[in-house]
Scaffold this active site. Structure first.
Site, mmCIF file in Angstrom:
data_model
loop_
_atom_site.group_PDB
_atom_site.id
_atom_site.type_symbol
_atom_site.label_atom_id
_atom_site.label_comp_id
_atom_site.label_asym_id
_atom_site.label_seq_id
_atom_site.Cartn_x
_atom_site.Cartn_y
_atom_site.Cartn_z
ATOM 1 N N LYS A 110 -4.455 -3.445 -5.979
ATOM 2 C CA LYS A 110 -4.333 -2.249 -5.139
ATOM 3 C C LYS A 110 -3.252 -2.509 -4.094
ATOM 4 O O LYS A 110 -3.180 -3.616 -3.529
ATOM 5 C CB LYS A 110 -5.682 -1.959 -4.470
ATOM 6 C CG LYS A 110 -5.762 -0.625 -3.733
ATOM 7 C CD LYS A 110 -7.169 -0.408 -3.163
ATOM 8 C CE LYS A 110 -7.330 0.953 -2.511
ATOM 9 N NZ LYS A 110 -8.718 1.156 -1.988
ATOM 10 N N SER A 149 -10.445 5.670 -3.194
ATOM 11 C CA SER A 149 -9.009 5.491 -3.057
ATOM 12 C C SER A 149 -8.398 4.509 -4.048
ATOM 13 O O SER A 149 -7.175 4.500 -4.236
ATOM 14 C CB SER A 149 -8.696 5.013 -1.632
ATOM 15 O OG SER A 149 -9.236 3.728 -1.417
ATOM 16 N N SER A 189 -14.637 3.437 -2.311
ATOM 17 C CA SER A 189 -13.292 3.470 -2.891
ATOM 18 C C SER A 189 -13.070 2.592 -4.117
ATOM 19 O O SER A 189 -12.037 2.700 -4.768
ATOM 20 C CB SER A 189 -12.251 3.115 -1.831
ATOM 21 O OG SER A 189 -12.012 4.245 -1.010
#
Ligand SMILES: [Mg+2]
Ligand SMILES: [Zn+2]
Lengths: 471, 99, 475
Positions: free
Chosen positions: A75, A150, A174
């Site tokens: 990420k 996310s 997330s």
């Protein structure tokens, strides 16, 4: 596709090379990512060099580690020295950190090969990856739908088979919510189990890094690699990594599972049905499932949307155009700060910065931030009471399957409700995992969520393995 | 009702070093008010007896030894800066001393 | 003082920020060192890079506890908060500081004259970087840009907040002088105000004696004892004049302008400050246990007041000049040299005079070892070295660290035997009958003539005092 564990085994045994494995992953990214936009940056050269180092170790008869040659997606809120790191924000466009996050160092030390940085909602603030400053990621199962967020980029990259393993961060769901919407396994460890050093902070007291994987076993292996005390993180738990791999086949025979009403109420019918089937599957495997209610969890959403923005408003103050990242010039430093932040931050980030600033500001602290911290105590106490009668808790991960791109962008409150089932474990700091469990009426994946007390990851993974087998 | 006003939003925007157009000010006021209205369930509770939680697990005092660790290379650091002069970070004129 | 002001009393409370003498910064392993090349002592943590996290320095905590113990504070379970405001020399745009749970509370400091000054709190916090203002003025106003060096960012500070118990500029000065001595004695600070390791803000108000506290102004940027005293005197007069003229004092922060010799209102930023303090989520509470507290307390050396008393006792009844010397050697942490020499039989008065004058004047007197200085003073006291020779040897000893006896021997500074001196005197008197006659008639200047002759003959090895004594004996 081949799992991370299988790939590592073939690389370690010499059946294949890390270089070939990584080339295949880079090829898959080249083929699919144009349509999905899971990656913000692909580091082909870095990946090839890392793969060659792994192969060199195998050649000298040294063990590269449990993730030998396994391509991983990071990420893009994880700092990687010399590799652009943006947190999907224009304000960090072009920034290359001079240091690397602890979790990335640990992955590489275990033989894993980072192939690139994945898309996210700007500074991890969102549930659809539509808040990225660089454009949304699409759900591999239906390109008109969101991957969740996310950590939508890592979830999509794993779901599309570009890489077997990804890292995400989970502040209010997330990791788990996008994993559910993309049909992969996603795990949020106990707060402090995994070092946050090098994770670009959103809400420091809630953030936790965890794995996204195609299988429960891969997630377990990854967790053991990245977990364990880190002296660079004062909130890091003192103990070493949990023995989750060894516990994978423990099953749930005799376990008490609490089916939590508040973690199902309000979910779509097909999601509720999936949770019910999951409960039956656990029962069939010898667990005793009891329905229970933890009313305090209903307060979680409000508490979360006061605490997380408050911490974020402070964590994001440093993006002021002085030391790194974007600067929009102006003739005094205050005007420069304002111009830089106004241009560099997207709407959702501004919204949360202002919300958090308000929650902390003179006259409102007690009513909002202070009160939310007390609710946090209530939620933790309520979980503790539930765990007096249950070993693990069961519920939905997300209220619905993947929703259409753009369908919730104009109504923040509707978007925030996507996290209602995942937020409570962030507030209590406890562990949770989502496992794909069937499909919805629309044919899209559904994830069911298992929760455990702090440091009880082994029993959580054992239960997850049972659901995975039954799915 | 949270009764969040346009003026409140303008104030926090200034505190947060953000500039808002009139249209944005209206939009954000509505959106933030909606969140704060939802938050009244929390704001309204009587929790006097409940202690606040700042850390999920406050495991106790954490300190490190007072030993040197290698610093960053200055060139690598300054290469990331928007503006540099005399090996320092250069900023436009500062109005007002530090508080 | 302005007319009408005479009746008013000055009330002062001080906030003293002291940099702690640690090897590394408060939350990272970068060197805590003054004067290095800009932006060389920085890392992801003290630059506030995204993803970096603070980890508390144990030594900084112990020095803070030592300060608290020395000031008679209660050492308490404490925590860190974030103080949020934007400023370019603050890398994270918040300062990590202790807010409602400081580590030290409720102490006191006794001034040499016996006055007790309350200490409200002494808490840990991090320092900011340093801005240099470039452009016409070189100062913040009128500069067209500023350059920031983050070497100082994250250096550990203890902020010591006194109660408003001081009643004059001189009293405030005495407080800071005594506090500085205590900070140096605990080893917490080097006390170098000129390097900014001690920085003072003064809260000043005036009132009719016995009346309620008046409205106060905070004066910033007081970096020397002299500017502290001048600034408080100016500010008290300013407020007194205001009131005398029928005006009122507005509570504000003012800046001391050293050149102009006046305080001026500080230009603050447009939006009102609202620091939005909240608990620092990246740091756990700091809860010193009893064992830790006791260890710090046990390791605490004697404080200046006790050391002054000990020296004065050795001196017997000290002259006012000697009392001043005692105060200054203790303040500079040089009394250990006096004590070491006195322990070896050197008269305390001689040891004090030499340490206060000669040793204190050296480049870095603290670096000398007590043994070397004591040996030197022993030699002078025993007449093996003249005062002049002792001074020469001290300088060489300070430079090379070599044994004073060896240095004296190499320079041929051994004492001229009394027999030799007597013979030499008789010979010189015979050679200079006219001068001798004038000396005998009482012309003391001639004594110096003979001393000069003796020094020439002995190439300076003789003891001047012994020569004068010899002449007097022959009168
Ligand atoms: Mg302070
Ligand atoms: Zn540093």
């Amino acid at each position: 596709m081949t799992t991370a564990v299988e790939l590592a085994e073939r690389v370690r045994s010499g059946a294949t090379t890390a270089r070939a494995t990584v080339e295949a992953a880079l090829g898959a990214v080249a083929d699919h990512d144009g349509a999905l936009h899971a990656f913000l940056h692909v580091d082909g050269d870095g990946a090839r060099a890392a793969a060659d180092r792994v192969d060199a170790m195998v050649a000298d008869g040294r063990d590269p580690g449990p993730l030998a040659g396994v391509p991983v997606a990071l990420k893009d809120n994880l700092c990687t020295r010399g590799v652009p790191t943006t947190a999907a924000s224009r304000i960090l466009e072009g920034w290359t950190p001079p240091y690397t996050a602890t979790v990335v160092d640990r992955l590489v030390a275990a033989g894993a090969v980072p192939v690139g940085k994945t898309n996210l909602d700007e500074f991890a603030m969102g549930s659809s990856t539509e808040n990225s400053g660089f454009g949304p990621t699409r759900n591999p199962h239906d390109h008109t739908r969101v991957p969740g967020g996310s950590s939508g980029g890592s979830a999509a990259a794993v779901a599309a088979g570009m890489v077997p393993l990804g890292l995400g961060s989970d502040t209010g769901g997330s990791i788990r919510q996008p994993a559910a919407l993309c049909g992969v396994v996603g795990m949020k460890p106990t707060y402090g189990m995994v070092s946050r050093y090098g994770l670009i902070a959103f809400a420091s007291s809630l953030d936790q890094i965890g794995p996204l994987a195609a299988t429960v076993e891969d997630a377990a292996v990854c967790l053991e690699v990245i977990a364990g005390h880190d002296p660079m993180d004062s909130t890091s738990l003192p103990e070493g990594p949990p023995s989750v791999v060894a516990a994978l086949d423990d099953g749930v025979d005799g376990r008490r599972v609490g089916l939590v009403r508040e973690l199902v109420d309000g979910a779509a019918d097909d999601v509720v049905a999936a949770v019910t089937r999951a409960a039956a599957a656990l029962e069939a495997a010898g667990a005793r499932v009891v329905e229970c209610s933890v009313p305090e969890l209903r307060l979680g959403l409000s508490a979360y949307y006061l605490i997380a923005p408050a911490e974020a408003s402070s964590n994001l103050a440093r993006y002021d155009g002085v030391r790194y990242g974007l600067r929009v010039d102006a003739d005094d430093v205050t005007a420069m700060n304002v111009a830089t932040r106004t241009q560099g931050f997207g709407d959702e980030v501004k919204r949360r910065i202002m919300l958090g600033t308000y929650a902390l500001s003179a006259g409102y602290y007690d009513a909002y931030y202070g009160q939310a911290q007390r609710v946090r105590t209530l939620v933790a106490q309520a979980f503790a009471a539930a765990y007096a009668d249950c070993d693990v808790l069961l519920g939905a991960t997300a209220p619905t399957t993947a929703f259409a791109l753009g369908s919730r962008t104009t109504d923040p409150m509707a978007m925030y409700l996507s996290d209602v089932f995942t937020i409570p474990s962030n507030l209590s700091g406890e562990a949770a995992i989502t496992v794909p469990f069937g499909a919805g009426a629309d044919g899209l994946p559904i994830g069911v969520q298992l929760l455990s007390p702090a440091r009880a990851e082994p029993r959580l993974f054992a239960a997850a393995r049972v659901l995975e087998a039954a799915a | 009702m949270s009764s969040l006003t346009r003026a409140d939003v303008a104030h926090v925007a200034a505190l947060a070093r953000l500039a808002l157009s009139d249209e944005e000010l209206d939009r954000y006021t509505g959106q933030l008010a909606a969140v704060l209205d939802h938050a009244q369930d929390v704001a309204a509770l009587d929790l006097g007896s409940t202690a606040p939680t700042a850390h999920p697990f406050a495991v106790g005092t954490v300190v490190r030894d007072d030993v040197l660790v290698a610093c960053l290379d200055r060139d690598e650091v300054l290469a990331q800066a928007p503006a540099v002069e005399d090996d320092r970070f250069c900023v436009p004129r500062i109005i007002g001393e530090a508080p | 003082m302005t007319s009408g002001a005479a009746a008013l009393e000055t009330v002062v409370g001080l906030e003293v920020h002291t940099e702690l003498k640690t090897a590394t910064k408060l939350f990272c392993g970068c060197p805590n060192r003054f004067g290095d090349a800009p932006n060389t002592n920085v890392c992801p943590v003290c630059l506030g890079l995204p993803g970096s996290l603070p980890v508390l320095n144990r030594q900084a905590v112990e020095l803070a506890m030592a300060i608290g113990t020395a000031l008679g504070c209660a050492i308490r379970p404490s925590s860190f908060h974030r103080k949020n405001y934007f400023y370019p020399d603050m890398p994270k745009d918040y300062q990590i500081s202790q807010y409602d749970e400081p580590i030290n509370v409720d102490g006191h400091l006794a001034l040499p004259d016996g006055t007790l000054v309350g200490i409200e709190r002494a808490h840990l916090e991090e320092d900011t970087g340093k801005s240099t203002h470039v452009g016409s003025s070189g100062r913040i106003h009128g500069a067209d840009r500023s350059l920031v060096d983050y070497n100082r960012a994250g250096v550990p500070l203890v902020e010591i907040v006194s109660a408003p118990d001081l009643r004059s500029a001189a009293g405030a000065r005495a407080y800071v002088a005594e506090l500085r001595g205590i900070l140096v004695a605990t080893g917490a600070s080097d006390g170098r105000m000129e390097e900014g390791s001690l920085r003072i803000d003064a809260n000043v108000s005036v009132r009719a004696p016995g009346a309620a506290l008046g409205t106060r102004c905070e004066i910033k940027n007081l970096n020397s004892l002299r500017s502290l005293q001048r600034a408080i005197e100016f500010e008290a007069d300013r407020q007194a004049a205001l009131l005398a003229g029928g005006g009122t004092v507005v509570q504000e922060t003012r800046h001391w302008d050293e050149e102009a010799g006046c305080t001026v209102p500080m230009r603050s930023k447009e939006e009102a400050y609202d620091y939005r303090y909240f608990p620092e989520p990246d740091l756990l509470p700091l809860v010193p246990d009893d064992a830790w507290r006791d260890r710090v307390a046990a390791a605490l050396p004697p404080m200046p007041a006790a050391r002054r008393a000990a020296l004065l006792e050795r001196l017997g009844d000290a002259t006012p000049a000697q009392r001043d010397q005692v105060a200054s050697v203790v303040a500079d942490d040089l009394d250990r040299f006096v004590t070491a020499a006195a322990d070896r039989g050197v008269p305390a008065a001689l040891a004090l005079a030499r340490v206060a004058n000669e040793v204190a004047a050296l480049e870095d007197p603290g670096a000398l070892d007590e043994h070397g200085v004591a040996t030197l003073l022993e030699m002078e006291a025993g007449g093996e070295l003249s005062a002049t020779q002792a001074k020469t040897v001290l300088a060489e000893h300070a430079a090379s660290g070599e044994d004073p006896r060896e240095l004296a021997r190499r320079r041929g500074f051994e004492r001229v035997a009394d027999g030799t001196l007597d013979a030499l005197l008789d010979q010189l008197i015979a050679q200079h009958p006219a001068e001798w006659a004038r000396y005998r008639e009482g012309d003391e200047k001639l004594a110096q003539f003979f001393v000069g002759q003796v020094m020439r003959e002995t190439s300076g090895k003789a003891d001047g005092k012994a020569v004068v004594a010899g002449l007097a004996a022959r009168r």
